[in-house]
Every structure is written in structure tokens, then in C-alpha cells.
Scaffold this motif. Structure first.
Motif: not given
Length: 144
Positions: A135-141
Motif C-alpha cells: 500500500t505504500e512505496s519505499p522512498p526513492i534513494t
């Protein structure tokens, strides 16, 4: 197993108080000396995580105002945000009616999950399709 102490509180009225030490002495810790704690963001009401506390973690949390848990994998106290900086400031602590779980409302600074998501509960279950959806993507690093 019915906790007689907490059962005796069922007829008490709002505003009545009890000594903290008396109530803590009746908490239902498991055989490892732990009690589950659900942590919720006070502002958004989002459930952030579920972890474990022992008596020392409860005492450290109440003393410092910063959430401290028991790390089962490391077998030691774990102050949330100690390495990440994503601290949880205790706003309120509640004990459930059976004395076998805690609910802590916090002011969350940064993401709560080690995956850098806002909550550890980012896997949604759909009983009809029998699918689990992220339901939520990890932040782009890093940079693209």
C-alpha cells in the motif's frame, strides 16, 4: 486466563485513579517477560508499529518520554530512533482491559518502519481476491 485485578476495574468510573506501581504489578507479561505494545501516531491516528516491552522498557519510556522497546532479536533495550533519528515521543500510554497489551500514542519524527515507510503496516490483505497488496512505496534513494 482472566486477570482478576483488571476485571475488578470494569465497574470503576471515569476519573478514578490508581497508583501506577499497583497497576504495573498486575500486567500480564508473557513467559519471556514481555507485553505487546501497539504504537499509534497521535495526530493522524495511523497505527505505526507493534513491538514488545518488558518492565525496564516501560520504565525507560515513562522516565524519558521517548519510546523504548525490547528487541527480541538483539535481546536488549532498543530506543526507537537511536540510530535512525526517527524518534517517537510518548504522548499517552494506555493499558487494555485485560492488562495484556499496551497502546502508546506518539509524536513520530520521520518514518516509523525500518523500510523508511511511514508505518510498518504497509501490506494490505484483500480477503475476496486473497491477494496482499503493498500500500505504500519505499522512498526513492540515491539519484537517478
Amino acid at each position: 486466563m482472566i486477570n482478576q485485578f483488571f476485571q475488578s476495574l470494569e465497574s470503576r468510573q471515569a476519573g478514578e485513579s490508581l497508583p501506577l506501581e499497583e497497576v504495573m504489578s498486575h500486567l500480564m507479561f508473557n513467559s519471556s517477560g514481555l507485553i505487546p505494545v501497539v504504537t499509534q501516531d497521535q495526530a493522524s491516528r495511523e497505527v505505526l508499529m507493534m513491538a514488545w516491552m518488558n518492565r525496564d522498557a516501560i520504565d525507560a519510556t515513562l522516565r524519558s518520554g521517548t519510546m523504548t522497546y525490547w528487541s527480541r532479536s538483539r535481546s536488549q533495550l532498543w530506543r526507537k530512533g537511536e540510530t535512525s533519528g526517527h524518534v517517537q515521543h510518548l504522548q499517552s500510554m494506555r493499558i487494555d482491559c485485560d492488562g495484556d497489551a499496551l497502546l502508546c500514542e506518539v509524536q513520530q519524527c520521520g518514518p516509523a518502519c525500518h523500510t523508511q515507510r511511514s508505518s510498518c503496516f504497509y501490506l494490505g490483505v484483500d480477503p475476496a481476491s486473497r491477494l496482499v497488496t503493498i500500500t505504500e512505496s519505499p522512498p526513492i534513494t540515491g539519484e537517478i
